[in-house]
Enzyme design. Structure first.
Site, PDB file in Angstrom:
ATOM      1  N   CYS A 119       0.836  -1.204   0.000  1.00 57.93           N
ATOM      2  CA  CYS A 119       0.000   0.000   0.000  1.00 57.93           C
ATOM      3  C   CYS A 119       0.866   1.248   0.000  1.00 57.93           C
ATOM      4  O   CYS A 119       1.429   1.620   1.034  1.00 57.93           O
ATOM      5  CB  CYS A 119      -0.932  -0.016   1.207  1.00 57.93           C
ATOM      6  SG  CYS A 119      -1.952   1.464   1.353  1.00 57.93           S
ATOM      7  N   CYS A 155      -0.430   4.004   2.252  1.00 61.78           N
ATOM      8  CA  CYS A 155      -0.174   3.763   3.677  1.00 61.78           C
ATOM      9  C   CYS A 155       1.284   4.015   4.041  1.00 61.78           C
ATOM     10  O   CYS A 155       1.576   4.602   5.083  1.00 61.78           O
ATOM     11  CB  CYS A 155      -0.522   2.317   4.033  1.00 61.78           C
ATOM     12  SG  CYS A 155      -2.162   1.784   3.526  1.00 61.78           S
ATOM     13  N   ASP A 156       2.196   3.553   3.210  1.00 55.33           N
ATOM     14  CA  ASP A 156       3.608   3.482   3.596  1.00 55.33           C
ATOM     15  C   ASP A 156       4.548   4.334   2.751  1.00 55.33           C
ATOM     16  O   ASP A 156       5.738   4.419   3.057  1.00 55.33           O
ATOM     17  CB  ASP A 156       4.089   2.025   3.526  1.00 55.33           C
ATOM     18  CG  ASP A 156       3.279   1.105   4.432  1.00 55.33           C
ATOM     19  OD1 ASP A 156       2.869   1.555   5.513  1.00 55.33           O
ATOM     20  OD2 ASP A 156       3.057  -0.059   4.046  1.00 55.33           O
TER      21      ASP A 156
END
Length: 308
Positions: free
Chosen positions: A134, A137-138
């Site tokens: 992701c 997300c990261d």
């Protein structure tokens, strides 16, 4: 003590909340069982640019929250719980969860699909230490560094675009010599000056001990094995349907998607499958929401005694 409702919905993504909206509006007591944050995979999307009614790009979590609020406005309720087991063959459908047991006369399975894994050495051991599924997300963890995106479809291109705004260099690694993604998205990616493409490459391992340091791959044209240094590996090679809970109860196709036609009805009376978990040709937010609306209609018909 077991809690009951007219309709249980497993999964709180676009399919689940569309189903909850229509079921609740039909006057059915409706519970959505969601194991993480409402929205499912949608909540992890950085932006959504192709949802009807949204003229501008919208953050995935924001769109997911609107869907939850819309369903709950008509009386649907959300229970944040991990479903541990399902019992679907009887007239009463039962769900065992981390917060207790639930029962209903109809159940809509909308658990979606999770990221498909490469299955190569280092992928699992280094997840969270450089291996990610992701970018939204990261990606910020790799600001100013070199990363790799593995895949050639829409999700891979989307991940690469997100990372190109954060990272020093992004290399898209694909087994073929062309991308399968939509043309407009590919053209946007090709315009990014810090994006490279590595064609005809089969990833064989992710390297690193405490953190990712690179990956090993095989050149499919020459057979030569090579190493590509990087700080992060973002895997975007498709989805794996979340159907483990259905094993032995419902027919699945060879890829483990639920066999259900456009009515969303499955082989079990009173059980419906909606969204990315269903075997179909196109998986988009809008098609998941459409499935949810159909499933709610069919569940209501089933509860009214119609032959569905």
């Amino acid at each position: 003590m077991e809690q009951s409702a007219d309709v249980l919905i497993v999964g709180g993504g676009p399919a689940g909340y569309a189903a909850a909206l229509y079921a609740a509006r039909s006057g059915l007591t409706t519970l959505v069982l969601e194991g993480a944050a409402p929205g499912g995979q949608l909540a992890a999307a950085e932006v959504v640019e192709n949802y009807p009614g949204e003229p501008e790009a919208v953050e995935g979590w924001r769109l997911a929250e609107r869907m939850r609020q819309g369903a709950e406005r008509f009386g649907a309720a959300t229970v944040l719980a991990q479903v541990l087991a399902l019992h679907l063959t009887g007239p009463e459908k039962q769900a065992e969860t981390t917060v207790g047991a639930f029962a209903s006369r109809a159940l809509i399975y909308a658990a979606g699909a999770g990221p498909r894994k490469l299955g190569v050495p280092g992928e699992g051991a280094l997840r969270g230490r450089g291996v990610s599924f992701c970018a939204a997300c990261d990606g910020a963890l790799f600001r100013g560094r070199d990363v790799v995106v593995i895949g050639g479809g829409n999700s891979a291109v989307s991940e690469a675009l997100t990372l190109s705004r954060l990272c020093r260099r992004v290399t898209v690694v694909h087994r073929r010599d062309t991308l399968r993604a939509e043309r407009q998205a590919v053209q946007a990616l090709e315009r990014m000056k810090n994006v490279d493409f590595l064609w005809n490459a089969a990833v064989e391992a992710v390297e690193g001990e405490k953190a990712v340091t690179g990956l090993r791959y095989r050149d499919l044209a020459t057979g030569e094995r090579r190493r590509l240094p990087c700080a992060g590996v973002f895997v975007a090679i498709g989805r794996q349907p979340e159907t483990a809970l259905l094993a032995g109860q419902l027919p699945l196709d060879p890829a483990c998607y639920v066999l259900a036609d456009e009515t969303t009805a499955t082989a079990l009376p009173g059980v419906f499958a909606a969204g990315d978990v269903r075997a179909k040709r196109l998986r988009q937010i809008v098609t998941a929401a459409a499935d949810g609306a159909v499933a709610a209609h069919m569940a209501a018909a089933y509860l009214e005694g119609w032959n569905v």
